[in-house]
Design an enzyme around this catalytic site. Structure first.
Site, PDB file in Angstrom:
ATOM      1  N   ASP A   1       0.857  -1.175   0.000  1.00  0.00           N
ATOM      2  CA  ASP A   1       0.000   0.000   0.000  1.00  0.00           C
ATOM      3  C   ASP A   1       0.900   1.234   0.000  1.00  0.00           C
ATOM      4  O   ASP A   1       1.778   1.352   0.853  1.00  0.00           O
ATOM      5  CB  ASP A   1      -0.877  -0.014   1.266  1.00  0.00           C
ATOM      6  CG  ASP A   1      -2.279   0.468   1.005  1.00  0.00           C
ATOM      7  OD1 ASP A   1      -2.407   1.572   0.449  1.00  0.00           O
ATOM      8  OD2 ASP A   1      -3.243  -0.246   1.358  1.00  0.00           O
TER       9      ASP A   1
ATOM     10  N   HIS B   1     -11.290  -2.885   3.333  1.00  0.00           N
ATOM     11  CA  HIS B   1     -11.207  -2.490   4.742  1.00  0.00           C
ATOM     12  C   HIS B   1     -11.980  -1.212   5.049  1.00  0.00           C
ATOM     13  O   HIS B   1     -12.024  -0.791   6.196  1.00  0.00           O
ATOM     14  CB  HIS B   1      -9.734  -2.315   5.117  1.00  0.00           C
ATOM     15  CG  HIS B   1      -9.107  -1.168   4.376  1.00  0.00           C
ATOM     16  ND1 HIS B   1      -8.917  -1.188   3.017  1.00  0.00           N
ATOM     17  CD2 HIS B   1      -8.673   0.040   4.798  1.00  0.00           C
ATOM     18  CE1 HIS B   1      -8.387  -0.036   2.638  1.00  0.00           C
ATOM     19  NE2 HIS B   1      -8.224   0.726   3.696  1.00  0.00           N
ATOM     20  N   ASP B   2     -12.526  -0.556   4.020  1.00  0.00           N
ATOM     21  CA  ASP B   2     -13.304   0.670   4.241  1.00  0.00           C
ATOM     22  C   ASP B   2     -14.800   0.420   4.088  1.00  0.00           C
ATOM     23  O   ASP B   2     -15.580   1.372   4.028  1.00  0.00           O
ATOM     24  CB  ASP B   2     -12.887   1.756   3.238  1.00  0.00           C
ATOM     25  CG  ASP B   2     -11.453   2.220   3.452  1.00  0.00           C
ATOM     26  OD1 ASP B   2     -10.976   2.190   4.605  1.00  0.00           O
ATOM     27  OD2 ASP B   2     -10.806   2.610   2.463  1.00  0.00           O
TER      28      ASP B   2
ATOM     29  N   GLU C   1      -6.345   4.111  -5.907  1.00  0.00           N
ATOM     30  CA  GLU C   1      -7.648   4.304  -5.277  1.00  0.00           C
ATOM     31  C   GLU C   1      -8.188   5.671  -5.703  1.00  0.00           C
ATOM     32  O   GLU C   1      -7.520   6.690  -5.495  1.00  0.00           O
ATOM     33  CB  GLU C   1      -7.507   4.238  -3.750  1.00  0.00           C
ATOM     34  CG  GLU C   1      -8.866   4.158  -3.066  1.00  0.00           C
ATOM     35  CD  GLU C   1      -8.868   4.659  -1.632  1.00  0.00           C
ATOM     36  OE1 GLU C   1      -9.812   4.338  -0.910  1.00  0.00           O
ATOM     37  OE2 GLU C   1      -7.929   5.392  -1.227  1.00  0.00           O
TER      38      GLU C   1
ATOM     39  N   ASP D   1      -3.055   4.692  -2.283  1.00  0.00           N
ATOM     40  CA  ASP D   1      -4.095   5.277  -1.443  1.00  0.00           C
ATOM     41  C   ASP D   1      -4.518   6.661  -1.946  1.00  0.00           C
ATOM     42  O   ASP D   1      -3.651   7.506  -2.232  1.00  0.00           O
ATOM     43  CB  ASP D   1      -3.519   5.405  -0.026  1.00  0.00           C
ATOM     44  CG  ASP D   1      -4.567   5.715   1.010  1.00  0.00           C
ATOM     45  OD1 ASP D   1      -5.459   4.879   1.213  1.00  0.00           O
ATOM     46  OD2 ASP D   1      -4.498   6.796   1.625  1.00  0.00           O
TER      47      ASP D   1
HETATM   48  C1  GLC Z   1      -8.053   5.416   1.935  1.00  0.00           C
HETATM   49  C2  GLC Z   1      -7.916   4.204   2.812  1.00  0.00           C
HETATM   50  C3  GLC Z   1      -8.591   4.460   4.107  1.00  0.00           C
HETATM   51  C4  GLC Z   1      -7.916   5.638   4.768  1.00  0.00           C
HETATM   52  C5  GLC Z   1      -7.869   6.850   3.842  1.00  0.00           C
HETATM   53  C6  GLC Z   1      -6.891   7.871   4.317  1.00  0.00           C
HETATM   54  O1  GLC Z   1      -9.365   5.685   1.603  1.00  0.00           O
HETATM   55  O2  GLC Z   1      -8.418   3.090   2.159  1.00  0.00           O
HETATM   56  O3  GLC Z   1      -8.577   3.355   4.950  1.00  0.00           O
HETATM   57  O4  GLC Z   1      -8.583   5.968   5.945  1.00  0.00           O
HETATM   58  O5  GLC Z   1      -7.448   6.512   2.548  1.00  0.00           O
HETATM   59  O6  GLC Z   1      -5.577   7.404   4.176  1.00  0.00           O
END
Ligand code: GLC
Ligand code: CA
Length: 623
Positions: A113, A360-361, A281, A222
């Site tokens: 990540d 995980h979100d 992402e 991310d």
């Molecule tokens: C992304 C991650 C999440 C995190 C956010 C800030 O969306 O998947 O878990 O809280 O970024 O880093």
């Protein structure tokens, strides 16, 4: 509806170029909750190494590790204080090297990540940055986004603009020592890096090489579409009048220089490493044409992105909602439209999807899109599996999804929820309601927020993996960092049960691997207006075609008329037992039972080694 200009009137199916990462199954590990090898209640790298045979057995090709770098865990590791060190909770660099080696030995790959929109406020870079305002003496000052305060008419100090943090409150934090504010799109302890500064980018390229040179096989990036902010950081439009701070999305999502930065990243780093994969992402954008710019091969940026339109489907207030925890009922019709839109988009130009329904979100898909009651849990978890393994794109499976893990029970109080996004939203709403009503906390009705938490909090995806029936489901011999779900579903009871959700996933992943039409085939939605049936075909150039029919309800549904066109196919996969060879196995049933899903194959063999269609000829020319 946005569509690729070229796919609109296509008569012949189009098959994209083959790449190893397109046909790969990626398994996301959230390390803290995966497996604890030393009894301290926290999942760790040696715990992952111990379970590699399990992952290989499931059919995993690539492991994506959520962050394991040094971190104060303000946002569970998405706040990194040292990119080149493994947090001691998870192990050491040697443990990581061993994990990588053992992963590679089993023919799997490992991606990391990459969290570089922001760091932790405990990172040395930020500690230095906040130490003085003098950019000449302290060049790191410019590595983050600092601004002087504004003052309102009464002379009160206010932040440089009205942006809301994505995790509630203002997106700015005042620093007493240097009398300026710094920007944090997420929690206060996650200051945003200033990507305008070439030294910041250089530092990011360096840390990427650090991991790639050690043999990691790529990155999940991310919130990579947040890194470029609009110059001047203007105030956002007021769209949530009950809040003092407003979503600033328009000024940092897919910002003005994001493509320059990612092209530079590709040129300086990614293009120098063979056989790696990248996935960015990219939340908040539902426009495929916008996201495709990151993905089109001609742009030389990333292999694919995660788009969130499907998992935003039950967000009250849509993508600009105060919090994704706010829930609204979702409709199958919307799911069909969204899937259709992305599956059909930009294929000739090389757009490639990421297919996922959990991470995980997000909360657990069986609770959210299926039915987790005892009667339907297994069937609907398997149906959702069918809905995933039959889509075009790189497939992502989230830990626990393969055993049908469900949301934490409603009986759990707020104290079991650990996520900062959950807690902040709860507190902010409570405060707001107290202020508006003048009532004390005990008299405020928070039941709607509790319901949102029960359905959608990120915590549901973060409960430890249930391995067996020993205490804490075998996740740890100590006290788990987060409560383990109360139910008795676990890996040990499923792995040797041929009817389990696990066995279904294992088989389904094999079926996907053996049938290229499921990975590369052209997507065509059938019965677009049917309220409970989701059906489509996936056709390869040359004619091999898979048919997917799924009933997204507990009620049997007749598809009598439609079925007449569908004779002459071989059953590839069914989530109900098929009694004997020949029993409905060669014909699409006219009635689909509750949550029944089936996949059929027909057409000539495409000739590819991996194709499992074995030259079956169709008796009927069209589905
Ligand atoms: C992304 C991650 C999440 C995190 C956010 C800030 O969306 O998947 O878990 O809280 O970024 O880093
Ligand atoms: Ca541990």
């Amino acid at each position: 509806m946005a569509r690729s200009p070229t796919s609109k009137n296509r008569v012949k199916p189009f098959t994209p170029t083959r790449q190893w990462w397109k046909s790969a199954t990626v398994y996301q590990i959230y390390p803290i909750s995966f497996f604890d090898s030393n009894g301290d209640g926290v999942g760790d790298l040696n715990g992952i190494t111990a379970k590699l045979d399990y992952l290989k057995g499931l059919g995993v090709d690539v492991i994506w590790l959520s962050p394991i770098y040094k971190s104060p865990l303000a946002d569970m590791g998405y706040d990194i204080s040292d990119y080149n060190t493994i947090d001691e909770r998870y192990g050491t660099l040697e443990d990581w090297a061993r994990l990588l080696h053992e992963t590679h030995t089993r023919g799997m790959k490992l991606i990391m990540d990459l969290v570089v929109n922001h760091t932790s406020d405990e990172h040395d870079w930020f500690v230095e940055s906040r130490s003085s305002k003098d950019v000449k003496a302290n060049p790191k000052r410019d590595w983050y986004i600092w601004k002087p305060p504004r003052y309102d008419e009464q002379g009160n100090r206010i932040p440089p603009n009205n942006w809301k943090s994505i995790f509630q409150g203002p997106a700015w934090e005042y620093d007493e020592a240097t009398e300026e504010y710094y920007l944090h799109l997420f929690v206060t302890k996650q200051p945003d890096l200033n990507w305008e500064n070439p030294d910041v980018r250089e530092a990011v390229w360096k840390l990427m090489r650090f991991w790639l040179d050690r043999g990691c096989d790529g990155f999940r990036m991310d919130v990579i579409n947040h890194i470029s902010k609009v110059e001047g950081l203007p105030d956002a439009e007021v769209i949530i009048p009950t809040l003092p701070y407003q979503p600033g999305n328009a000024f940092y999502i897919n910002g003005p220089k994001v493509h320059d930065y990612i092209k530079e990243m590709n040129e300086r780093v990614l293009s120098h490493y063979k056989n790696i994969m990248t996935v960015g992402e990219a939340p908040i954008t539902h426009n495929p044409a916008t996201l495709a710019e990151y993905v089109y091969p001609k742009n030389k940026e990333l292999d694919m992105v995660f788009q969130f339109e499907l998992v935003d489907i039950d967000a009250a207030g849509g993508k600009e909602a105060e919090s994704p925890i706010l829930w609204k009922p979702w409709r199958l019709q919307d799911m069909k439209d969204i899937v259709n839109k992305w599956q059909s988009f930009g294929r000739e130009d090389g757009f490639w999807n990421s297919v996922f329904i959990e991470n995980h979100d997000n909360s657990r898909s069986v609770s959210r899109f299926g039915d987790d009651s005892p009667e339907w849990r297994s069937l609907s978890a398997k149906l959702l599996c069918i809905s995933q393994i039959t889509l075009s794109g790189t497939l992502y499976v989230y830990q626990g999804q393969e055993i049908g893990m469900k949301n934490a029970p409603k009986s759990w109080g707020l104290e079991e929820y650990k996520d900062c996004a959950t807690i902040n939203f709860w507190n902010q709403t409570l405060e707001k309601r107290m202020k508006m009503s003048g009532k004390p906390a005990e008299e405020i009705d928070m039941s709607d927020i509790m319901e949102g938490c029960q359905r959608k909090a990120r915590d549901h995806g973060r409960t430890p993996i249930q391995w067996d029936s020993s205490p804490h489901s075998g996740f740890t011999t100590g006290t788990p960092w987060m409560r383990v779900n109360d139910d008795d579903w676990n890996v040990a009871s499923q792995i040797n049960d041929s009817d389990s959700v696990y066995s279904f996933w294992k088989h389904a992943l094999e079926v996907r691997k053996q049938n290229e039409s499921l990975i590369y085939g052209d997507f065509k939605l059938l019965f677009p207006d049917h309220p409970t049936v989701f059906a489509y075909t996936r056709t390869l150039e040359g004619g091999t075609s898979a048919l997917v029919v799924m009933n997204f309800s507990t009620e049997p549904v007749s598809i009598n008329e439609e079925v007449k066109r569908m004779k002459g196919a071989r059953l590839l996969l069914s989530n109900y037992p098929v009694k004997a060879a020949g029993d409905q196995a060669w014909e699409v049933p006219t009635v689909l039972r509750g949550y029944e899903g089936r996949v059929y194959l027909r057409g000539e063999c495409c000739g590819a080694d991996a194709c499992g269609c074995k030259g079956i000829k169709s008796q009927i020319p069209d589905w």
